[in-house]
Design a protein around this motif. Structure first.
Motif, PDB file in Angstrom:
ATOM      1  N   PHE A 220     -55.954  -3.334   7.800  1.00 57.46           N
ATOM      2  CA  PHE A 220     -56.037  -3.176   6.348  1.00 57.46           C
ATOM      3  C   PHE A 220     -57.375  -2.559   5.941  1.00 57.46           C
ATOM      4  CE2 PHE A 220     -57.393  -5.017   2.263  1.00 57.46           C
ATOM      5  CZ  PHE A 220     -56.387  -4.555   1.435  1.00 57.46           C
ATOM      6  N   LEU A 221     -58.467  -3.080   6.471  1.00 60.46           N
ATOM      7  CA  LEU A 221     -59.787  -2.587   6.093  1.00 60.46           C
ATOM      8  C   LEU A 221     -59.990  -1.136   6.507  1.00 60.46           C
ATOM      9  CD1 LEU A 221     -61.995  -5.695   6.970  1.00 60.46           C
ATOM     10  CD2 LEU A 221     -61.212  -4.944   4.714  1.00 60.46           C
ATOM     11  N   ASN A 222     -59.452  -0.774   7.650  1.00 62.10           N
ATOM     12  CA  ASN A 222     -59.585   0.613   8.109  1.00 62.10           C
ATOM     13  C   ASN A 222     -58.777   1.591   7.262  1.00 62.10           C
ATOM     14  OD1 ASN A 222     -61.307  -0.120  10.176  1.00 62.10           O
ATOM     15  ND2 ASN A 222     -59.689  -0.227  11.722  1.00 62.10           N
ATOM     16  N   SER A 223     -57.874   1.060   6.449  1.00 61.29           N
ATOM     17  CA  SER A 223     -57.021   1.916   5.617  1.00 61.29           C
ATOM     18  C   SER A 223     -57.436   1.912   4.149  1.00 61.29           C
ATOM     19  CB  SER A 223     -55.553   1.456   5.733  1.00 61.29           C
ATOM     20  OG  SER A 223     -55.118   1.449   7.078  1.00 61.29           O
ATOM     21  N   THR A 224     -58.532   1.241   3.812  1.00 59.00           N
ATOM     22  CA  THR A 224     -58.901   1.098   2.410  1.00 59.00           C
ATOM     23  C   THR A 224     -60.327   1.559   2.144  1.00 59.00           C
ATOM     24  OG1 THR A 224     -59.644  -1.181   2.775  1.00 59.00           O
ATOM     25  CG2 THR A 224     -57.355  -0.858   2.061  1.00 59.00           C
ATOM     26  N   ALA A 243     -64.757  -7.716  -5.789  1.00 59.60           N
ATOM     27  CA  ALA A 243     -64.537  -6.813  -4.655  1.00 59.60           C
ATOM     28  C   ALA A 243     -63.139  -6.218  -4.743  1.00 59.60           C
ATOM     29  CB  ALA A 243     -64.715  -7.558  -3.331  1.00 59.60           C
ATOM     30  N   THR A 244     -63.064  -4.895  -4.650  1.00 62.34           N
ATOM     31  CA  THR A 244     -61.776  -4.199  -4.761  1.00 62.34           C
ATOM     32  C   THR A 244     -61.525  -3.395  -3.490  1.00 62.34           C
ATOM     33  OG1 THR A 244     -62.126  -4.008  -7.143  1.00 62.34           O
ATOM     34  CG2 THR A 244     -60.394  -2.661  -6.186  1.00 62.34           C
ATOM     35  N   PHE A 245     -60.313  -3.542  -2.957  1.00 60.07           N
ATOM     36  CA  PHE A 245     -59.896  -2.822  -1.748  1.00 60.07           C
ATOM     37  C   PHE A 245     -58.701  -1.955  -2.131  1.00 60.07           C
ATOM     38  CE2 PHE A 245     -61.834  -6.807  -0.737  1.00 60.07           C
ATOM     39  CZ  PHE A 245     -62.642  -6.558   0.360  1.00 60.07           C
ATOM     40  N   ILE A 246     -58.846  -0.633  -1.992  1.00 58.96           N
ATOM     41  CA  ILE A 246     -57.819   0.296  -2.452  1.00 58.96           C
ATOM     42  C   ILE A 246     -57.412   1.217  -1.305  1.00 58.96           C
ATOM     43  CG2 ILE A 246     -57.298   2.163  -4.068  1.00 58.96           C
ATOM     44  CD1 ILE A 246     -59.270   0.935  -5.999  1.00 58.96           C
ATOM     45  N   GLY A 247     -56.094   1.348  -1.116  1.00 60.18           N
ATOM     46  CA  GLY A 247     -55.594   2.271  -0.115  1.00 60.18           C
ATOM     47  C   GLY A 247     -54.478   1.731   0.745  1.00 60.18           C
TER      48      GLY A 247
END
Length: 401
Positions: A220-224, A243-247
């Motif tokens: 997930f982190l590698n895609s956001t 904190a916002t994670f988008i992608g």
């Protein structure tokens, strides 16, 4: 009497088993209605957390011949009948699972332990009904750091009077860890809701494989893209973060694991996560390390907060920051002190008072000078005063004839 009872039991049982069942192990014998309930969870074994499977198996005798036999036996001695029924359940149900597990462990580098209650795995709960309980650990094992898989799967069998039959159950319910993503369940269950899988009318144990939550989080982190907004309340000494994670879409496993990483590093007082379109938002409040430095003009706060990972963009509202080792956020906030403002205001008031005083003094001095110069006439002649005019007037009167 005991030998006669055992001989009679064997004769009844043998008469109940068809001749084709003795020759073929592909046929089945209907002894019990079996419902299996399995909960998969972590347990502490010698100080380490391992995945365990806790089994609860309900077995109800349904074969008419055996029911009649145990009813006859119970008329003579109910205790003996109950004991023999428990032995039958132990041999047919519990040992079938135990043999299945041991068979799957052969030829592998795995070892497992079966834990049973102090009174034994079989408890008779009603008339020719029993419950079998035991716990198997480990039930899931790590596979390449990406998955947790169950090494026990395939067709199940049971041995009865030297003959191998399929071990059949009516219903198998498996409760998997709720926040773990399922990689595969084979065969597919009839029902699957919130990681509770249900199979019906089978003679197998299914293949179970779950994603490792850490692996899913890394995916997930590698895609956001990751954004962090931080503000500081000096009155309470608290940090508010967003904190916002988008992608990429966040699965329950990702959400749970990400929140846990925030908890372990930031120790927030409160935290929550919510899904957003193509991403995830985490909001929380944390109590950071704070040091304060005061001068007569300013108050400065140095705020240190450890982050759970790297962010692509960080915004510190009302302050400046720098990143230290191991994703440590070092922030600096500055505020003009009230005493300094009051001192400036007081100095301004004093200055105004001095200016007013000087202005008024100058005004009085100017007025005095104008009064002195008022006795002089034009052309440099001096204007007589009122007393002098009276004297001149009297002298004039005296000189008149």
């Amino acid at each position: 009497m005991r030998k006669l009872s055992t001989l009679l039991a064997v004769m009844i049982i043998l008469s109940a088993v068809p001749t084709w069942a003795m020759a073929e192990n592909t046929k089945s014998i209907n002894l019990f209605d079996v419902n299996v309930f399995l909960r998969v969870s972590q347990m502490n074994v010698n100080g380490s957390l391992v995945w365990a499977g806790s089994f609860t198996i309900e077995a109800t005798l349904v074969n008419r011949t055996f029911i009649d036999y145990y009813n006859s036996l119970a008329k003579e001695n109910k205790t003996n009948a109950t004991r023999e029924f428990a032995n039958l359940v132990y041999g047919v149900v519990y040992e079938s699972f135990k043999d299945f597990i041991n068979d799957k462990l052969q030829g592998s580098n795995l070892s497992a332990v079966i834990y049973v209650p102090p009174g034994g795995p079989v408890q008779v709960t009603g008339k020719w009904r029993a419950v079998v309980r035991f716990t198997l650990a480990p039930f899931l094992v790590s596979e390449d750091g990406k998955y947790f898989s169950c090494p026990y799967y395939g067709s199940m069998t049971m041995k009865f009077l030297g003959v191998v039959y399929p071990f059949r159950w009516k219903r198998l319910t498996v409760v998997l860890p709720r926040n773990y993503d399922i990689y595969t369940l084979v065969p597919a269950p009839k029902e699957l809701v919130d990681n509770v899988a249900v199979w019906e009318n089978g003679d197998y144990f299914p293949m179970i494989k779950l994603y490792n939550p850490v692996y899913r989080l890394v995916q997930f982190l590698n895609s956001t893209k990751r954004y962090l907004n931080v503000s500081f309340d000096p009155t309470e000494g608290l940090v508010y973060f967003n904190a916002t994670f988008i992608g990429a879409n966040a699965t329950p496993s990702v959400k749970s694991t990400l929140l846990e990483s925030f908890r372990q590093t930031m120790h927030p007082l409160s935290i929550s996560a919510s899904k957003i379109p193509n991403g995830l938002k985490v909001i929380g409040v944390a109590k950071p390390q704070v040091s304060v430095k005061k001068s007569w003009r300013y108050t400065k706060w140095l705020v240190v907060l450890k982050l759970p990972g790297r962010f692509d963009n960080i915004t510190v509202i009302g302050g400046k920051y720098q990143l230290g080792p191991d994703n440590t956020l070092i922030m600096e906030f500055e505020e003009e002190r009230n005493t300094y403002v009051y001192a400036i205001a007081g100095l301004g008031l004093v200055l105004i008072a001095v200016l007013v005083f000087l202005f008024r003094r100058r005004s009085r001095t100017s007025g005095s000078e104008e009064s002195d110069t008022g006795l002089k006439g034009t052309g440099g002649e001096t204007k007589p005063s009122s007393e002098r005019l009276d004297e001149i007037h009297r002298e004039g009167d005296e000189n008149e004839p």
